[in-house]
Scaffold this motif. Structure first.
Motif, PDB file in Angstrom:
ATOM      1  N   ILE A   9     -21.418  67.446  38.607  1.00 34.14           N
ATOM      2  CA  ILE A   9     -20.633  66.249  38.856  1.00 34.14           C
ATOM      3  C   ILE A   9     -20.838  65.305  37.675  1.00 34.14           C
ATOM      4  N   GLY A  10     -19.908  64.401  37.465  1.00 28.59           N
ATOM      5  CA  GLY A  10     -20.105  63.433  36.396  1.00 28.59           C
ATOM      6  C   GLY A  10     -18.821  62.840  35.889  1.00 28.59           C
ATOM      7  N   VAL A  11     -18.933  62.204  34.728  1.00 26.94           N
ATOM      8  CA  VAL A  11     -17.808  61.605  34.036  1.00 26.94           C
ATOM      9  C   VAL A  11     -17.722  62.241  32.654  1.00 26.94           C
ATOM     10  N   VAL A  12     -16.543  62.175  32.065  1.00 26.15           N
ATOM     11  CA  VAL A  12     -16.334  62.648  30.700  1.00 26.15           C
ATOM     12  C   VAL A  12     -16.230  61.414  29.812  1.00 26.15           C
ATOM     13  N   TYR A  13     -17.025  61.378  28.744  1.00 24.20           N
ATOM     14  CA  TYR A  13     -17.035  60.208  27.863  1.00 24.20           C
ATOM     15  C   TYR A  13     -16.552  60.583  26.469  1.00 24.20           C
ATOM     16  N   ILE A  14     -16.055  59.571  25.767  1.00 19.43           N
ATOM     17  CA  ILE A  14     -15.606  59.718  24.391  1.00 19.43           C
ATOM     18  C   ILE A  14     -16.304  58.637  23.578  1.00 19.43           C
ATOM     19  N   CYS A  15     -16.963  59.040  22.514  1.00 18.66           N
ATOM     20  CA  CYS A  15     -17.691  58.108  21.644  1.00 18.66           C
ATOM     21  C   CYS A  15     -17.265  58.291  20.200  1.00 18.66           C
ATOM     22  N   ASP A  16     -17.271  57.187  19.450  1.00 19.15           N
ATOM     23  CA  ASP A  16     -17.216  57.272  17.999  1.00 19.15           C
ATOM     24  C   ASP A  16     -18.589  57.712  17.527  1.00 19.15           C
ATOM     25  N   VAL A  17     -18.617  58.576  16.519  1.00 17.53           N
ATOM     26  CA  VAL A  17     -19.871  59.044  15.938  1.00 17.53           C
ATOM     27  C   VAL A  17     -19.907  58.572  14.491  1.00 17.53           C
ATOM     28  N   HIS A  18     -20.955  57.855  14.134  1.00 14.11           N
ATOM     29  CA  HIS A  18     -21.118  57.374  12.766  1.00 14.11           C
ATOM     30  C   HIS A  18     -22.225  58.184  12.127  1.00 14.11           C
ATOM     31  N   LEU A  19     -21.814  59.217  11.390  1.00 14.98           N
ATOM     32  CA  LEU A  19     -22.779  60.093  10.733  1.00 14.98           C
ATOM     33  C   LEU A  19     -23.256  59.449   9.440  1.00 14.98           C
ATOM     34  N   GLU A  20     -24.494  59.679   9.115  1.00 16.46           N
ATOM     35  CA  GLU A  20     -25.038  59.204   7.848  1.00 16.46           C
ATOM     36  C   GLU A  20     -25.382  60.420   7.009  1.00 16.46           C
ATOM     37  N   PRO A  21     -25.138  60.469   5.731  1.00 11.35           N
ATOM     38  CA  PRO A  21     -24.468  59.414   4.970  1.00 11.35           C
ATOM     39  C   PRO A  21     -22.989  59.360   5.319  1.00 11.35           C
ATOM     40  N   ILE A  57     -16.289  54.711  23.421  1.00  8.81           N
ATOM     41  CA  ILE A  57     -14.887  54.314  23.408  1.00  8.81           C
ATOM     42  C   ILE A  57     -14.432  54.100  24.851  1.00  8.81           C
ATOM     43  N   THR A  58     -14.631  55.115  25.691  1.00 14.25           N
ATOM     44  CA  THR A  58     -14.282  55.013  27.106  1.00 14.25           C
ATOM     45  C   THR A  58     -14.843  56.217  27.843  1.00 14.25           C
ATOM     46  N   PHE A  59     -14.662  56.238  29.151  1.00 19.23           N
ATOM     47  CA  PHE A  59     -15.019  57.409  29.941  1.00 19.23           C
ATOM     48  C   PHE A  59     -14.044  57.538  31.098  1.00 19.23           C
ATOM     49  N   TYR A  60     -13.972  58.741  31.637  1.00 17.37           N
ATOM     50  CA  TYR A  60     -13.067  59.057  32.745  1.00 17.37           C
ATOM     51  C   TYR A  60     -13.830  59.822  33.816  1.00 17.37           C
ATOM     52  N   PRO A  61     -13.521  59.619  35.106  1.00 16.89           N
ATOM     53  CA  PRO A  61     -12.497  58.711  35.599  1.00 16.89           C
ATOM     54  C   PRO A  61     -12.926  57.264  35.401  1.00 16.89           C
ATOM     55  N   ARG A  62     -11.935  56.429  35.119  1.00 15.03           N
ATOM     56  CA  ARG A  62     -12.167  55.007  34.891  1.00 15.03           C
ATOM     57  C   ARG A  62     -12.466  54.319  36.216  1.00 15.03           C
ATOM     58  N   PRO A  63     -13.366  53.337  36.201  1.00 14.20           N
ATOM     59  CA  PRO A  63     -13.617  52.562  37.422  1.00 14.20           C
ATOM     60  C   PRO A  63     -12.364  51.790  37.832  1.00 14.20           C
ATOM     61  N   GLU A  64     -12.141  51.695  39.122  1.00  9.36           N
ATOM     62  CA  GLU A  64     -10.985  50.938  39.608  1.00  9.36           C
ATOM     63  C   GLU A  64     -11.267  49.447  39.639  1.00  9.36           C
ATOM     64  N   SER A  65     -12.539  49.068  39.672  1.00  7.03           N
ATOM     65  CA  SER A  65     -12.910  47.656  39.666  1.00  7.03           C
ATOM     66  C   SER A  65     -14.300  47.544  39.065  1.00  7.03           C
ATOM     67  N   GLU A  66     -14.790  46.345  38.995  1.00  9.97           N
ATOM     68  CA  GLU A  66     -16.137  46.106  38.471  1.00  9.97           C
ATOM     69  C   GLU A  66     -17.168  46.112  39.609  1.00  9.97           C
ATOM     70  N   SER A  67     -16.971  46.983  40.570  1.00  8.48           N
ATOM     71  CA  SER A  67     -17.878  47.048  41.715  1.00  8.48           C
ATOM     72  C   SER A  67     -19.178  47.740  41.318  1.00  8.48           C
ATOM     73  N   ASP A  68     -20.029  47.914  42.286  1.00  5.50           N
ATOM     74  CA  ASP A  68     -21.304  48.581  42.042  1.00  5.50           C
ATOM     75  C   ASP A  68     -21.201  50.086  42.183  1.00  5.50           C
ATOM     76  N   THR A  69     -19.992  50.621  42.326  1.00  6.87           N
ATOM     77  CA  THR A  69     -19.814  52.058  42.453  1.00  6.87           C
ATOM     78  C   THR A  69     -18.762  52.544  41.457  1.00  6.87           C
ATOM     79  N   TYR A  70     -18.782  53.836  41.176  1.00  2.63           N
ATOM     80  CA  TYR A  70     -17.727  54.438  40.382  1.00  2.63           C
ATOM     81  C   TYR A  70     -17.561  55.899  40.762  1.00  2.63           C
ATOM     82  N   ARG A  71     -16.405  56.466  40.363  1.00  3.85           N
ATOM     83  CA  ARG A  71     -16.069  57.833  40.730  1.00  3.85           C
ATOM     84  C   ARG A  71     -16.636  58.813  39.717  1.00  3.85           C
ATOM     85  N   GLN A  72     -16.981  60.009  40.224  1.00  7.06           N
ATOM     86  CA  GLN A  72     -17.366  61.119  39.379  1.00  7.06           C
ATOM     87  C   GLN A  72     -16.585  62.344  39.843  1.00  7.06           C
ATOM     88  N   ILE A  73     -16.181  63.173  38.891  1.00  3.82           N
ATOM     89  CA  ILE A  73     -15.469  64.387  39.253  1.00  3.82           C
ATOM     90  C   ILE A  73     -16.457  65.467  39.664  1.00  3.82           C
TER      91      ILE A  73
END
Length: 140
Positions: A9-21, A57-73
């Protein structure tokens, strides 16, 4: 034939990656992964040099509100695999600074991010329609 969800179970996230150099390319590197708690997951990698610096950047599923709960697939592993397969042409095929090739890294043009997000949202929505979701407390 109906396919059963995997056990993750969980969420899928998308992040920017800043590699060095820093690379001279105008493309951006993103990471698409899954976790049960995106904020704890990223905080644990804050000081890790494995993928450079990460910025959510974001994650899915997106929360429907700023409540104390969120959905996971319910079948997060399968969804992550479907996303990675769909986006195969964007795979980042170079070694990162740790010396490994990572299956969760993708190299995209700046104008391709919207389509990438739509692809992720498509597979997460498909999973929710087919298998449903659970509601969990934040940080849980």
């Amino acid at each position: 034939m109906a396919q059963r969800p995997d056990s993750r179970i969980g969420v899928v996230y998308i992040c920017d990656v800043h590699l060095e150099p820093r690379r001279s390319s105008k493309n951006r590197i993103i990471r698409i992964g899954s976790t049960t708690d995106v904020y704890r997951h990223l905080k644990a990698r804050l000081n890790s040099s494995t993928h450079g610096r990460l910025r959510l950047i974001t994650f899915y599923p997106r929360p429907e509100s700023e409540s104390d709960t969120y959905r996971q697939i319910l079948n997060c592993g399968q969804v992550e695999l479907l996303i990675h397969t769909t986006l195969q042409k964007f795979k980042y095929d170079k070694k990162c600074q740790c010396g490994n090739n990572h299956t969760t890294l993708f190299e995209i043009g700046e104008d391709e991010l919207d389509n990438i997000l739509k692809t992720v949202e498509h597979w997460v929505s498909w999973s929710e329609r087919k298998f449903g979701h659970i509601v969990v407390p934040r940080g849980g």
